[in-house]
Scaffold this active site. Structure first.
Site, PDB file in Angstrom:
ATOM      1  N   ASN A 127    -149.614  -6.007 -24.945  1.00 37.09           N
ATOM      2  CA  ASN A 127    -149.865  -7.101 -25.876  1.00 37.09           C
ATOM      3  C   ASN A 127    -149.058  -6.977 -27.170  1.00 37.09           C
ATOM      4  O   ASN A 127    -148.719  -5.877 -27.604  1.00 37.09           O
ATOM      5  CB  ASN A 127    -151.350  -7.194 -26.200  1.00 37.09           C
ATOM      6  CG  ASN A 127    -152.162  -7.605 -24.980  1.00 37.09           C
ATOM      7  OD1 ASN A 127    -151.605  -7.855 -23.909  1.00 37.09           O
ATOM      8  ND2 ASN A 127    -153.468  -7.681 -25.131  1.00 37.09           N
ATOM      9  N   LEU A 128    -148.803  -8.127 -27.786  1.00 38.49           N
ATOM     10  CA  LEU A 128    -147.959  -8.190 -28.980  1.00 38.49           C
ATOM     11  C   LEU A 128    -148.405  -7.229 -30.074  1.00 38.49           C
ATOM     12  O   LEU A 128    -147.591  -6.509 -30.650  1.00 38.49           O
ATOM     13  CB  LEU A 128    -147.949  -9.627 -29.514  1.00 38.49           C
ATOM     14  CG  LEU A 128    -147.178  -9.865 -30.820  1.00 38.49           C
ATOM     15  CD1 LEU A 128    -145.691  -9.601 -30.614  1.00 38.49           C
ATOM     16  CD2 LEU A 128    -147.402 -11.292 -31.316  1.00 38.49           C
ATOM     17  N   LYS A 129    -149.707  -7.207 -30.357  1.00 41.89           N
ATOM     18  CA  LYS A 129    -150.167  -6.392 -31.494  1.00 41.89           C
ATOM     19  C   LYS A 129    -150.071  -4.908 -31.214  1.00 41.89           C
ATOM     20  O   LYS A 129    -150.029  -4.100 -32.159  1.00 41.89           O
ATOM     21  CB  LYS A 129    -151.594  -6.767 -31.853  1.00 41.89           C
ATOM     22  CG  LYS A 129    -152.620  -6.417 -30.790  1.00 41.89           C
ATOM     23  CD  LYS A 129    -154.017  -6.806 -31.242  1.00 41.89           C
ATOM     24  CE  LYS A 129    -155.057  -6.443 -30.184  1.00 41.89           C
ATOM     25  NZ  LYS A 129    -156.417  -6.843 -30.593  1.00 41.89           N
ATOM     26  N   GLY A 130    -150.055  -4.518 -29.942  1.00 43.37           N
ATOM     27  CA  GLY A 130    -149.929  -3.104 -29.614  1.00 43.37           C
ATOM     28  C   GLY A 130    -151.104  -2.277 -30.085  1.00 43.37           C
ATOM     29  O   GLY A 130    -152.242  -2.717 -30.044  1.00 43.37           O
ATOM     30  N   PHE A 131    -150.808  -1.066 -30.581  1.00 42.31           N
ATOM     31  CA  PHE A 131    -151.867  -0.143 -30.981  1.00 42.31           C
ATOM     32  C   PHE A 131    -151.335   0.839 -32.018  1.00 42.31           C
ATOM     33  O   PHE A 131    -150.205   1.333 -31.905  1.00 42.31           O
ATOM     34  CB  PHE A 131    -152.377   0.630 -29.749  1.00 42.31           C
ATOM     35  CG  PHE A 131    -153.360   1.710 -30.061  1.00 42.31           C
ATOM     36  CD1 PHE A 131    -154.638   1.391 -30.482  1.00 42.31           C
ATOM     37  CD2 PHE A 131    -153.009   3.047 -29.975  1.00 42.31           C
ATOM     38  CE1 PHE A 131    -155.557   2.383 -30.779  1.00 42.31           C
ATOM     39  CE2 PHE A 131    -153.908   4.051 -30.269  1.00 42.31           C
ATOM     40  CZ  PHE A 131    -155.198   3.703 -30.673  1.00 42.31           C
TER      41      PHE A 131
END
Length: 255
Positions: A127-131
């Site tokens: 996902n775009l936001k990542g971690f």
């Protein structure tokens, strides 16, 4: 103490050997059960066990936390753990290399397969936001990242691989009770081989109990465990593409 050849756990002071164990017994809480838990730890080879917590979970189960002393040490200089060999690249160079190798975007599928409903790992990578400040594959301009989510059966993964002309499949397996992850991962490899797709794809698996050694044994190209970010996976995919494209020479831009 030799820092690498003679390693022992510690609690309060270095080299004291103190460890903490927690476990559940399938019996109701009682003084007999507490003593049984203590003697069980003694039978494991640990010394001076002390039950510091004993709680009833139900009329049939009880939970224990025990401190004990380990007298053994481990020699880390004699241990070899296979790891993914990859040069970590930044996003700019990953995108450049994909353009030079493929002349189009890299198509990547991600999924938690079969019974696994825990998407935290695949979401962090895809996902775009990542971690933890590390953006996911959706943030890479040269990657088409499609996250299929949780409990995706292997048949659907393969159908999507055909539909999207996938170059890589990322599989996440978090639930591992009774080694169900082995069954799931083996099923996917077997089906990809039956379809003649396995050698045409980069196949990667990740999860808390996944090691690179296990992944290779099961027929995957790489296995990633905890503390893996999208850039690790993207760097590996690019370098796998390079390996499969003999003669490719990159024109690295100036940083």
């Amino acid at each position: 103490m030799d820092k690498l050849s003679n390693v022992r756990p510690y609690g309060d002071t270095l080299d004291d050997g103190m460890v903490q164990l927690s476990f559940t017994l399938p019996v109701p809480l009682s003084n007999v059960a507490k003593e049984g838990a203590r003697q069980l730890v003694l039978s494991m080879g640990l010394e001076e066990p002390a039950v510091v917590c004993a709680e009833s979970l139900s009329d049939k189960f009880s939970f224990y936390i025990i401190y004990a002393k380990c007298t053994k040490t481990v020699d880390l200089t004699k241990i070899f753990v296979p790891e993914v060999q990859v040069q970590l690249l930044d996003k700019k160079h990953i995108n450049e290399r994909i353009r030079q190798i493929l002349g189009r975007k890299l198509n990547v599928l991600g999924a938690c397969i079969e019974s696994d409903a825990h998407t935290v790992g695949i979401d962090a990578i895809m996902n775009l936001k990542g971690f933890n400040g590390h953006k996911g594959l959706e943030s890479y301009h040269e990657i088409n990242a499609l996250n299929l989510g949780a409990q995706v059966n292997c048949e659907e993964v393969i159908r999507k691989a055909y539909e999207t002309q996938a170059d890589a499949i990322l599989v996440s397996q978090v639930v591992t009770q009774k080694n169900i992850h082995i069954t799931n991962l083996t099923k996917l490899v077997d089906m990809l081989e039956a379809e003649g797709l396995r050698e045409k794809l980069i196949l990667i698996v990740g999860g808390p109990r996944i090691t690179h050694e296990l992944a290779k044994e099961l027929g995957y190209d790489a296995g990633f465990g905890p503390n893996t970010y999208a850039e690790h996976v993207a760097s590996f995919m690019v370098q796998e593409l390079e390996r499969k494209t003999p003669g490719i020479k990159f024109r690295e831009s100036v940083r």
